[in-house]
Write a protein that holds these residues in place. Sequence first.
Motif, PDB file in Angstrom:
ATOM      1  N   LYS A 179       9.636-103.248  36.088  1.00  0.00           N
ATOM      2  CA  LYS A 179       9.589-102.284  37.159  1.00  0.00           C
ATOM      3  C   LYS A 179      10.532-101.137  36.911  1.00  0.00           C
ATOM      4  O   LYS A 179      10.494-100.137  37.053  1.00  0.00           O
ATOM      5  CB  LYS A 179       9.474-102.682  38.547  1.00  0.00           C
ATOM      6  CG  LYS A 179       8.054-103.210  39.051  1.00  0.00           C
ATOM      7  CD  LYS A 179       8.077-103.524  40.318  1.00  0.00           C
ATOM      8  CE  LYS A 179       6.700-103.994  40.844  1.00  0.00           C
ATOM      9  NZ  LYS A 179       6.385-104.219  42.261  1.00  0.00           N
ATOM     10  N   ARG A 180      11.897-101.681  36.683  1.00  0.00           N
ATOM     11  CA  ARG A 180      12.844-100.746  36.461  1.00  0.00           C
ATOM     12  C   ARG A 180      12.629 -99.861  34.982  1.00  0.00           C
ATOM     13  O   ARG A 180      13.164 -98.726  35.150  1.00  0.00           O
ATOM     14  CB  ARG A 180      14.258-101.569  36.315  1.00  0.00           C
ATOM     15  CG  ARG A 180      14.800-101.982  37.532  1.00  0.00           C
ATOM     16  CD  ARG A 180      16.341-102.367  37.441  1.00  0.00           C
ATOM     17  NE  ARG A 180      16.353-103.462  36.435  1.00  0.00           N
ATOM     18  CZ  ARG A 180      16.592-104.724  36.782  1.00  0.00           C
ATOM     19  NH1 ARG A 180      16.323-105.059  37.926  1.00  0.00           N
ATOM     20  NH2 ARG A 180      16.833-105.790  35.866  1.00  0.00           N
ATOM     21  N   GLU A 181      12.494-100.542  34.202  1.00  0.00           N
ATOM     22  CA  GLU A 181      11.844 -99.969  32.985  1.00  0.00           C
ATOM     23  C   GLU A 181      10.772 -98.702  33.050  1.00  0.00           C
ATOM     24  O   GLU A 181      11.044 -97.776  32.250  1.00  0.00           O
ATOM     25  CB  GLU A 181      11.482-100.783  31.844  1.00  0.00           C
ATOM     26  CG  GLU A 181      11.346 -99.980  30.663  1.00  0.00           C
ATOM     27  CD  GLU A 181      10.851-101.470  29.339  1.00  0.00           C
ATOM     28  OE1 GLU A 181      10.125-100.952  28.639  1.00  0.00           O
ATOM     29  OE2 GLU A 181      11.431-102.527  29.741  1.00  0.00           O
ATOM     30  N   ILE A 182      10.026 -99.101  33.719  1.00  0.00           N
ATOM     31  CA  ILE A 182       8.981 -97.784  33.851  1.00  0.00           C
ATOM     32  C   ILE A 182       9.191 -96.903  35.064  1.00  0.00           C
ATOM     33  O   ILE A 182       8.105 -96.100  35.186  1.00  0.00           O
ATOM     34  CB  ILE A 182       7.457 -98.585  33.916  1.00  0.00           C
ATOM     35  CG1 ILE A 182       7.522 -99.436  35.277  1.00  0.00           C
ATOM     36  CG2 ILE A 182       7.005 -99.209  32.717  1.00  0.00           C
ATOM     37  CD1 ILE A 182       5.861 -99.873  35.493  1.00  0.00           C
ATOM     38  N   GLY A 183      10.192 -97.166  35.843  1.00  0.00           N
ATOM     39  CA  GLY A 183      10.466 -96.213  36.800  1.00  0.00           C
ATOM     40  C   GLY A 183      10.137 -96.370  38.085  1.00  0.00           C
ATOM     41  O   GLY A 183       9.906 -95.595  38.963  1.00  0.00           O
ATOM     42  N   MET A 184       9.731 -97.636  38.372  1.00  0.00           N
ATOM     43  CA  MET A 184       8.890 -97.938  39.799  1.00  0.00           C
ATOM     44  C   MET A 184      10.287 -98.487  40.633  1.00  0.00           C
ATOM     45  O   MET A 184      11.085 -99.270  40.076  1.00  0.00           O
ATOM     46  CB  MET A 184       8.065 -99.183  39.867  1.00  0.00           C
ATOM     47  CG  MET A 184       6.542 -98.556  38.989  1.00  0.00           C
ATOM     48  SD  MET A 184       5.492-100.017  39.008  1.00  0.00           S
ATOM     49  CE  MET A 184       5.128-100.207  40.655  1.00  0.00           C
ATOM     50  N   LYS A 185      10.295 -98.119  41.916  1.00  0.00           N
ATOM     51  CA  LYS A 185      11.199 -98.542  42.860  1.00  0.00           C
ATOM     52  C   LYS A 185      10.911 -99.985  43.386  1.00  0.00           C
ATOM     53  O   LYS A 185       9.613-100.238  43.698  1.00  0.00           O
ATOM     54  CB  LYS A 185      11.380 -97.542  44.065  1.00  0.00           C
ATOM     55  CG  LYS A 185      11.785 -96.144  43.441  1.00  0.00           C
ATOM     56  CD  LYS A 185      11.905 -95.283  44.675  1.00  0.00           C
ATOM     57  CE  LYS A 185      12.491 -94.016  44.426  1.00  0.00           C
ATOM     58  NZ  LYS A 185      12.459 -93.003  45.566  1.00  0.00           N
ATOM     59  N   GLU A 186      12.068-100.687  43.649  1.00  0.00           N
ATOM     60  CA  GLU A 186      11.872-102.068  44.250  1.00  0.00           C
ATOM     61  C   GLU A 186      11.830-101.771  45.625  1.00  0.00           C
ATOM     62  O   GLU A 186      12.552-101.299  46.412  1.00  0.00           O
ATOM     63  CB  GLU A 186      12.911-102.799  43.487  1.00  0.00           C
ATOM     64  CG  GLU A 186      12.560-103.334  41.950  1.00  0.00           C
ATOM     65  CD  GLU A 186      13.574-104.152  41.397  1.00  0.00           C
ATOM     66  OE1 GLU A 186      13.703-105.231  42.031  1.00  0.00           O
ATOM     67  OE2 GLU A 186      14.228-103.762  40.496  1.00  0.00           O
ATOM     68  N   THR A 187      11.075-102.748  46.312  1.00  0.00           N
ATOM     69  CA  THR A 187      11.325-102.714  47.854  1.00  0.00           C
ATOM     70  C   THR A 187      12.543-103.229  48.287  1.00  0.00           C
ATOM     71  O   THR A 187      13.033-102.906  49.394  1.00  0.00           O
ATOM     72  CB  THR A 187      10.247-103.463  48.497  1.00  0.00           C
ATOM     73  OG1 THR A 187      10.264-104.823  48.025  1.00  0.00           O
ATOM     74  CG2 THR A 187       9.016-102.725  47.973  1.00  0.00           C
TER      75      THR A 187
END
Length: 223
Positions: free
Chosen positions: A174-182
């Motif tokens: 998720k960090r790699e593809i630019g998604m934010k973690e909750t």
Amino acid sequence: MTICDLWHPECPPGRLCELQNFFAQLPALIGVLLGAIGTYSVTALTERKRWKRQIATRWDERRVIAYMEYAHAIKKTISICVKLASQRGVGVELNFLAPEYSDADLAAAEEDRTVSWEAVLLFGSDEAIMAGRKWHESVFLLESIAIGKAADLPWDLAIKATSRARGEFYRVVKREIGMKETGVPGTYDWQLNTFLGRLPAPEATEILPGHEARSKLDHSGNA
């Protein structure tokens, strides 16, 4: 006296006029030539950048697909491990899950996992590869117990290790593809691990291959 007179003193007058006109137009011709070269260079550079962006986007898409296919493959392997272990009296009872599996089914699922892993090695980042490797190394413990072999960890601890490794893989991707973690605790926890954490008796959770103790799991424990 003109430049033409100095270079070509014997030229006829008509020829001198042509040379004079040529030299008079030469700065404009050079300007046009430089303008054309500049336009071509800018266009070529723009097209090259656009091509690189397209290639990068294409590889990014392929990388995400590789991660998804790997996650699906390893999840199938884990599901077979849990079911096989249950059939051997290890872990929790999963009679509501069908069908029953054999060691051959696990071997086939592991083969599929290794194939999907090659795509991760080819397209994945170093961080994702390391996280993915830790995930399937933890699954190797489940596989050993599921087929009745000794493992370095008991069943419940192998479940916990697999849950942690899966969560780390998803966080890295998720960090790699630019998604934010909750940031919500337990977001990536394996629900079977959560269920085991609620069992009251230590003997019921420290289950080795061949152990007769068995816990009952309802449908909500399947993740």
